[in-house]
Design a protein around this motif. Structure first.
Motif, PDB file in Angstrom:
ATOM      1  N   PRO A  59     -50.311 -14.808 -24.468  1.00  0.00           N
ATOM      2  CA  PRO A  59     -49.684 -15.546 -23.366  1.00  0.00           C
ATOM      3  C   PRO A  59     -50.667 -15.893 -22.244  1.00  0.00           C
ATOM      4  CG  PRO A  59     -48.291 -13.723 -24.044  1.00  0.00           C
ATOM      5  CD  PRO A  59     -49.592 -13.559 -24.772  1.00  0.00           C
ATOM      6  N   MET A  60     -50.476 -17.086 -21.703  1.00  0.00           N
ATOM      7  CA  MET A  60     -51.178 -17.573 -20.520  1.00  0.00           C
ATOM      8  C   MET A  60     -52.668 -17.810 -20.718  1.00  0.00           C
ATOM      9  SD  MET A  60     -50.482 -16.441 -16.549  1.00  0.00           S
ATOM     10  CE  MET A  60     -48.704 -16.462 -16.799  1.00  0.00           C
ATOM     11  N   THR A  61     -53.032 -18.466 -21.816  1.00  0.00           N
ATOM     12  CA  THR A  61     -54.384 -18.972 -21.987  1.00  0.00           C
ATOM     13  C   THR A  61     -54.313 -20.445 -22.382  1.00  0.00           C
ATOM     14  OG1 THR A  61     -54.587 -18.499 -24.360  1.00  0.00           O
ATOM     15  CG2 THR A  61     -55.173 -16.722 -22.834  1.00  0.00           C
ATOM     16  N   VAL A  62     -55.360 -21.176 -22.064  1.00  0.00           N
ATOM     17  CA  VAL A  62     -55.429 -22.590 -22.437  1.00  0.00           C
ATOM     18  C   VAL A  62     -55.312 -22.742 -23.955  1.00  0.00           C
ATOM     19  CG1 VAL A  62     -56.836 -24.681 -22.375  1.00  0.00           C
ATOM     20  CG2 VAL A  62     -56.919 -23.100 -20.465  1.00  0.00           C
ATOM     21  N   ALA A  63     -56.035 -21.887 -24.668  1.00  0.00           N
ATOM     22  CA  ALA A  63     -56.051 -21.998 -26.132  1.00  0.00           C
ATOM     23  C   ALA A  63     -54.660 -21.768 -26.729  1.00  0.00           C
ATOM     24  CB  ALA A  63     -57.054 -21.003 -26.712  1.00  0.00           C
ATOM     25  N   SER A  64     -53.906 -20.832 -26.164  1.00  0.00           N
ATOM     26  CA  SER A  64     -52.555 -20.579 -26.674  1.00  0.00           C
ATOM     27  C   SER A  64     -51.632 -21.763 -26.427  1.00  0.00           C
ATOM     28  CB  SER A  64     -51.967 -19.319 -26.024  1.00  0.00           C
ATOM     29  OG  SER A  64     -52.720 -18.188 -26.386  1.00  0.00           O
ATOM     30  N   GLU A  65     -51.795 -22.400 -25.278  1.00  0.00           N
ATOM     31  CA  GLU A  65     -50.980 -23.580 -24.985  1.00  0.00           C
ATOM     32  C   GLU A  65     -51.308 -24.713 -25.946  1.00  0.00           C
ATOM     33  OE1 GLU A  65     -48.449 -23.640 -22.878  1.00  0.00           O
ATOM     34  OE2 GLU A  65     -48.895 -21.546 -22.414  1.00  0.00           O
ATOM     35  N   ILE A  66     -52.591 -24.868 -26.276  1.00  0.00           N
ATOM     36  CA  ILE A  66     -52.974 -25.895 -27.248  1.00  0.00           C
ATOM     37  C   ILE A  66     -52.393 -25.552 -28.619  1.00  0.00           C
ATOM     38  CG2 ILE A  66     -54.907 -26.982 -28.437  1.00  0.00           C
ATOM     39  CD1 ILE A  66     -56.590 -26.499 -25.913  1.00  0.00           C
ATOM     40  N   TYR A  67     -52.484 -24.277 -28.997  1.00  0.00           N
ATOM     41  CA  TYR A  67     -51.949 -23.834 -30.289  1.00  0.00           C
ATOM     42  C   TYR A  67     -50.462 -24.177 -30.394  1.00  0.00           C
ATOM     43  CZ  TYR A  67     -50.607 -20.604 -34.046  1.00  0.00           C
ATOM     44  OH  TYR A  67     -50.113 -20.062 -35.198  1.00  0.00           O
ATOM     45  N   TYR A  68     -49.711 -23.909 -29.330  1.00  0.00           N
ATOM     46  CA  TYR A  68     -48.260 -24.126 -29.370  1.00  0.00           C
ATOM     47  C   TYR A  68     -47.884 -25.599 -29.244  1.00  0.00           C
ATOM     48  CZ  TYR A  68     -43.428 -24.301 -27.710  1.00  0.00           C
ATOM     49  OH  TYR A  68     -42.108 -24.624 -27.540  1.00  0.00           O
ATOM     50  N   THR A  69     -48.505 -26.288 -28.287  1.00  0.00           N
ATOM     51  CA  THR A  69     -48.090 -27.662 -27.997  1.00  0.00           C
ATOM     52  C   THR A  69     -48.859 -28.698 -28.805  1.00  0.00           C
ATOM     53  OG1 THR A  69     -49.688 -27.948 -26.185  1.00  0.00           O
ATOM     54  CG2 THR A  69     -47.542 -26.974 -25.619  1.00  0.00           C
ATOM     55  N   GLY A  70     -50.066 -28.337 -29.270  1.00  0.00           N
ATOM     56  CA  GLY A  70     -50.925 -29.319 -29.920  1.00  0.00           C
ATOM     57  C   GLY A  70     -51.599 -30.251 -28.930  1.00  0.00           C
ATOM     58  N   ILE A  71     -51.490 -29.921 -27.622  1.00  0.00           N
ATOM     59  CA  ILE A  71     -51.967 -30.816 -26.556  1.00  0.00           C
ATOM     60  C   ILE A  71     -52.850 -30.024 -25.603  1.00  0.00           C
ATOM     61  CG2 ILE A  71     -51.235 -32.266 -24.603  1.00  0.00           C
ATOM     62  CD1 ILE A  71     -48.470 -32.432 -26.111  1.00  0.00           C
ATOM     63  N   HIS A  72     -53.951 -30.636 -25.169  1.00  0.00           N
ATOM     64  CA  HIS A  72     -54.782 -29.991 -24.147  1.00  0.00           C
ATOM     65  C   HIS A  72     -54.105 -30.181 -22.793  1.00  0.00           C
ATOM     66  CE1 HIS A  72     -58.069 -28.648 -21.686  1.00  0.00           C
ATOM     67  NE2 HIS A  72     -58.774 -28.347 -22.766  1.00  0.00           N
ATOM     68  N   PRO A  73     -53.803 -29.090 -22.076  1.00  0.00           N
ATOM     69  CA  PRO A  73     -53.058 -29.207 -20.815  1.00  0.00           C
ATOM     70  C   PRO A  73     -53.737 -30.052 -19.745  1.00  0.00           C
ATOM     71  CG  PRO A  73     -53.072 -26.932 -21.563  1.00  0.00           C
ATOM     72  CD  PRO A  73     -54.044 -27.691 -22.433  1.00  0.00           C
ATOM     73  N   TYR A  74     -55.065 -30.154 -19.799  1.00  0.00           N
ATOM     74  CA  TYR A  74     -55.784 -30.872 -18.740  1.00  0.00           C
ATOM     75  C   TYR A  74     -56.014 -32.337 -19.076  1.00  0.00           C
ATOM     76  CZ  TYR A  74     -56.584 -26.590 -16.134  1.00  0.00           C
ATOM     77  OH  TYR A  74     -56.401 -25.448 -15.388  1.00  0.00           O
ATOM     78  N   THR A  75     -56.123 -32.666 -20.348  1.00  0.00           N
ATOM     79  CA  THR A  75     -56.431 -34.047 -20.722  1.00  0.00           C
ATOM     80  C   THR A  75     -55.260 -34.764 -21.378  1.00  0.00           C
ATOM     81  OG1 THR A  75     -57.222 -33.448 -22.937  1.00  0.00           O
ATOM     82  CG2 THR A  75     -58.824 -33.347 -21.123  1.00  0.00           C
ATOM     83  N   GLY A  76     -54.298 -34.026 -21.874  1.00  0.00           N
ATOM     84  CA  GLY A  76     -53.195 -34.628 -22.621  1.00  0.00           C
ATOM     85  C   GLY A  76     -53.590 -35.017 -24.027  1.00  0.00           C
ATOM     86  N   GLU A  77     -54.845 -34.730 -24.401  1.00  0.00           N
ATOM     87  CA  GLU A  77     -55.357 -35.089 -25.729  1.00  0.00           C
ATOM     88  C   GLU A  77     -54.746 -34.183 -26.795  1.00  0.00           C
ATOM     89  OE1 GLU A  77     -59.667 -34.912 -28.086  1.00  0.00           O
ATOM     90  OE2 GLU A  77     -59.484 -34.203 -26.002  1.00  0.00           O
ATOM     91  N   LYS A  78     -54.460 -34.753 -27.964  1.00  0.00           N
ATOM     92  CA  LYS A  78     -53.996 -33.957 -29.089  1.00  0.00           C
ATOM     93  C   LYS A  78     -55.186 -33.240 -29.714  1.00  0.00           C
ATOM     94  CE  LYS A  78     -49.940 -36.749 -30.258  1.00  0.00           C
ATOM     95  NZ  LYS A  78     -49.278 -37.547 -31.319  1.00  0.00           N
ATOM     96  N   ILE A  79     -55.021 -31.952 -29.959  1.00  0.00           N
ATOM     97  CA  ILE A  79     -56.109 -31.128 -30.483  1.00  0.00           C
ATOM     98  C   ILE A  79     -55.663 -30.477 -31.792  1.00  0.00           C
ATOM     99  CG2 ILE A  79     -57.651 -29.171 -30.042  1.00  0.00           C
ATOM    100  CD1 ILE A  79     -58.159 -31.365 -28.077  1.00  0.00           C
ATOM    101  N   PHE A  80     -56.475 -30.629 -32.836  1.00  0.00           N
ATOM    102  CA  PHE A  80     -56.160 -29.969 -34.100  1.00  0.00           C
ATOM    103  C   PHE A  80     -56.270 -28.451 -33.954  1.00  0.00           C
ATOM    104  CE2 PHE A  80     -57.850 -27.678 -37.710  1.00  0.00           C
ATOM    105  CZ  PHE A  80     -56.820 -27.856 -38.627  1.00  0.00           C
ATOM    106  N   THR A  81     -55.344 -27.727 -34.583  1.00  0.00           N
ATOM    107  CA  THR A  81     -55.410 -26.263 -34.618  1.00  0.00           C
ATOM    108  C   THR A  81     -54.884 -25.761 -35.956  1.00  0.00           C
ATOM    109  OG1 THR A  81     -54.938 -26.182 -32.245  1.00  0.00           O
ATOM    110  CG2 THR A  81     -54.781 -24.119 -33.448  1.00  0.00           C
ATOM    111  N   SER A  82     -55.583 -24.816 -36.551  1.00  0.00           N
ATOM    112  CA  SER A  82     -55.078 -24.154 -37.752  1.00  0.00           C
ATOM    113  C   SER A  82     -53.945 -23.219 -37.341  1.00  0.00           C
ATOM    114  CB  SER A  82     -56.189 -23.345 -38.428  1.00  0.00           C
ATOM    115  OG  SER A  82     -57.156 -24.197 -38.974  1.00  0.00           O
ATOM    116  N   THR A  83     -52.788 -23.368 -37.979  1.00  0.00           N
ATOM    117  CA  THR A  83     -51.629 -22.574 -37.576  1.00  0.00           C
ATOM    118  C   THR A  83     -51.055 -21.716 -38.692  1.00  0.00           C
ATOM    119  OG1 THR A  83     -50.167 -24.433 -38.070  1.00  0.00           O
ATOM    120  CG2 THR A  83     -50.959 -24.243 -35.802  1.00  0.00           C
ATOM    121  N   THR A  84     -51.317 -22.044 -39.950  1.00  0.00           N
ATOM    122  CA  THR A  84     -50.742 -21.246 -41.037  1.00  0.00           C
ATOM    123  C   THR A  84     -51.712 -20.134 -41.430  1.00  0.00           C
ATOM    124  OG1 THR A  84     -51.705 -22.514 -42.857  1.00  0.00           O
ATOM    125  CG2 THR A  84     -49.635 -23.334 -41.907  1.00  0.00           C
ATOM    126  N   GLU A  85     -51.171 -19.128 -42.099  1.00  0.00           N
ATOM    127  CA  GLU A  85     -52.011 -18.013 -42.541  1.00  0.00           C
ATOM    128  C   GLU A  85     -53.081 -18.497 -43.515  1.00  0.00           C
ATOM    129  OE1 GLU A  85     -51.668 -13.627 -44.728  1.00  0.00           O
ATOM    130  OE2 GLU A  85     -49.857 -14.707 -44.120  1.00  0.00           O
TER     131      GLU A  85
END
Length: 633
Positions: A539-565
């Motif tokens: 909770p409460m990190t930039v990376a976690s927000e990107i992981y959940y939303t798929g969006i960088h909070p500061y730029t609004g850019e969509k960011i790829f993230t591996s989410t499955t095991e």
């Protein structure tokens, strides 16, 4: 040998030994009770004790039986304090793949299962049911980082402020000495908990028409319900929360959740030298409570002979929670206070002459900050080091060098080590004077030559500039420069020490080929990686927000993230390219990714065919294919 009366009481009998009929404050903690300044419950307890309050502590209460642990000390005169412990309980309990851990470093014997998932919620609900008229104040890292609506990786969903789930009367977030002391004083004067609304670093329910809710001094976040529907609103919320947490004078935040309005008061200004000295100079015994009868507590064994010299971190790494909890401004202890603690360490019965760590959240930020403090007070920048070091930042390392040498000069000290993470980019940053440049070079030589226990751990985190940009970390090129310095100092002093780099897989922006290239680069540097981890959203990190939303909070850019095991394992496997049993799996995967060039680098002599292996069983999803259903672009 310490007596039970040298500690905060943990039982009714121990209270009687002190002549108490009732405690003023009772703290429930998910950790074992270790009376050491690295354990939050001890810090808060000793702080309140110094102010004259009778403080008792119930470590790791049994929540499964008839709740006798919650009843044994009775009702406190002022309030209950609740902390899950020094770690978020879910990080403590589960791996990055959500698999149950089999040990607990904060429990005697490392035994697992001595605390529930989310102790803040479980303990508070029990206390509110047993003693509905007694205020319950939730604190510690778990409550602190869940103070606002947040993504919970283990439940894989957005959760409201832990205030809602727990039913606590108030959250004390961040480092709690000043908050808890101010709160105790107010309650002691007869004020009701519901009327105490102006203490910094507190979170509580307020009226939807709160008169302090004005545009100049407050921010109204998108409601929890709005964030459930629109992830972009959650991302924007996070940006506000992080910026206000990193300000010298932040704004008050409000967030509606159901029928509730949650108010989050801003952080205190950084502690003064006198205030932080006062906290570390409290009469800690520095050992576990006698109730454990010599049982090993792994977390204590790691820090028993260590010394923390400052709080706060201005690195702002995207995956780190330190600034959200301690703030980005550094609060440093005086040299006198540090030496006083070092002398106390030398007097411990089990001390053999070696101080395990002279450090802090980041080892080398002691006494650092802005040259122009007024500029700092206006700054909302989350990192003073990224994308490049702030020109207002004073990076002078000479006070650290002085501390190291002064501690080593104490009678009884054979050697002091630095076990905390070193920001080599900070020590190598350009300065505004040749004297500081020389001082910083001298620091690095002092560190490498005299304070490394055979292996120096540093954290470049990745080799890809694109991933490092998302992490808010410097280019890997800087690591090459630091390695040259490290090797040079070793040669000069006739040493044969190792440099141990930390790396993270599956971080937002990282693709499978990035990890394969990392394997090739680190192989070229002759590293067999040991200090590695798979990214865990907390909770409460930039990376976690990107992981959940798929969006960088500061730029609004969509960011790829591996989410499955499977995607995560596909990345993690490249850490272990050097293991013979991994060769077939890795070569098959690289052929599937159409990167036979990387196979040749990892396994010289391999003759690439240029086409995927016929026995490719598609074990892993390919996060590099645009049409992958699991891909977040």
């Amino acid at each position: 040998m310490y007596k039970k009366t040298d500690f905060l009481p943990t039982t009714a009998d121990e209270m009687k030994m002190l002549g108490w009929e009732q405690a003023d404050i009772i703290i429930f903690s998910g950790d074992a009770y270790v009376d050491h300044p690295s354990f939050g419950a001890a810090v808060i307890g000793r702080t309140l004790q110094k102010a004259g309050y009778k403080v008792a502590i119930v470590p790791q209460p049994n929540w499964r039986d008839d709740l006798r642990d919650f009843k044994k000390l009775g009702k406190p005169r002022l309030f209950f304090g609740v902390s899950a412990g020094a770690m978020d309980s879910m990080v403590n309990h589960y791996t990055a793949n959500r698999r149950l851990r089999h040990d607990d470093a904060y429990t005697p014997g490392g035994k697992h299962g001595m605390r529930p998932d989310y102790p803040t919620i479980v303990y508070t609900k029990i206390l509110k049911e047993l003693y509905p008229d007694v205020p319950v104040i939730a604190g510690g890292i778990e409550a602190s980082l869940r103070r606002v609506a947040h993504y919970d990786y283990w439940a894989d969903k957005l959760r409201p402020s832990i205030l809602v789930d727990s039913g606590a009367d108030m959250i004390s977030y961040g480092m709690g000495e000043k908050t808890m002391l101010a709160l105790a004083e107010r309650l002691d004067k007869g004020e009701k908990i519901s009327d105490i609304t102006d203490i910094p670093q507190t979170v509580f329910f307020t009226d939807t028409q709160d008169t302090t809710m004005d545009a100049e001094n407050s921010i109204i976040l998108s409601s929890f319900e709005e964030c459930l529907v629109d992830k972009r609103k959650q991302a924007r919320n996070f940006k506000h929360v992080e910026e206000e947490s990193n300000k010298w004078n932040g704004k008050t935040l409000f967030q509606a959740t159901g029928d509730h309005m949650i108010r989050i008061n801003p952080m205190w200004p950084p502690m003064s030298e006198g205030e932080i000295d006062a906290s570390f100079d409290l009469p800690y015994t520095r050992v576990p409570h006698p109730r454990y009868k010599g049982k090993t507590i792994p977390a204590y064994d790691m820090i028993r002979h260590s010394i923390c010299m400052h709080r706060g971190c201005f690195g702002g790494c995207a995956f780190c929670t330190i600034s959200a909890h301690q703030g980005k401004f550094i609060a440093s202890r005086s040299k006198e206070s540090i030496l006083k603690e070092a002398k106390k360490v030398t007097e411990m019965e089990d001390f053999k002459g070696y101080i395990s760590d002279l450090g802090g959240p980041s080892a080398n930020m002691y006494r650092m900050g802005g040259k122009n403090k007024e500029a700092c007070k206006r700054c909302a920048r989350p990192s003073c080091l990224h994308p490049k070091p702030c020109p207002n930042l004073d990076t002078d390392h000479s006070p650290l060098t002085d501390i190291y040498r002064s501690v080593d000069a104490l009678p009884g000290v054979k050697k002091s080590f630095v076990g905390s993470g070193v920001r080599y980019d900070l020590a190598m940053a350009p300065t505004d004077s040749p004297d500081k440049t020389r001082a910083n070079a001298e620091y690095l030589e002092e560190l490498i030559a005299n304070h490394v226990s055979g292996r120096l751990k540093v954290a470049p985190e990745h080799t890809s500039d694109r991933v490092l940009e998302c992490m808010r970390k410097p280019s890997f090129n800087l690591f090459y420069d630091f390695k040259k310095i490290f090797d040079s100092v070793n040669r000069k002093h006739g040493l044969n020490q190792q440099l141990i780099p930390y790396f993270i897989s599956s971080h937002p922006a990282c693709r499978e080929t990035d990890m394969a290239e990392l394997a090739c680069i680190t192989k070229g540097l002759n590293f067999h990686l040991e200090q590695v981890q798979d990214f865990t959203p907390t909770p409460m990190t930039v990376a976690s927000e990107i992981y959940y939303t798929g969006i960088h909070p500061y730029t609004g850019e969509k960011i790829f993230t591996s989410t499955t095991e499977k995607e995560k394992l596909a990345q993690r496997q490249f850490f272990f390219w050097y293991k013979p049993e991994m060769r077939t799996q890795i070569t098959d995967e690289l052929r599937r990714l159409h990167r036979p060039d990387l196979i040749a680098k990892l396994y010289p002599g391999y003759k690439p065919t240029g086409r995927p292996s016929s026995n490719d069983n598609r074990k892993y999803n390919n996060p590099n294919k645009p049409n992958n259903k699991k891909t977040r672009k």
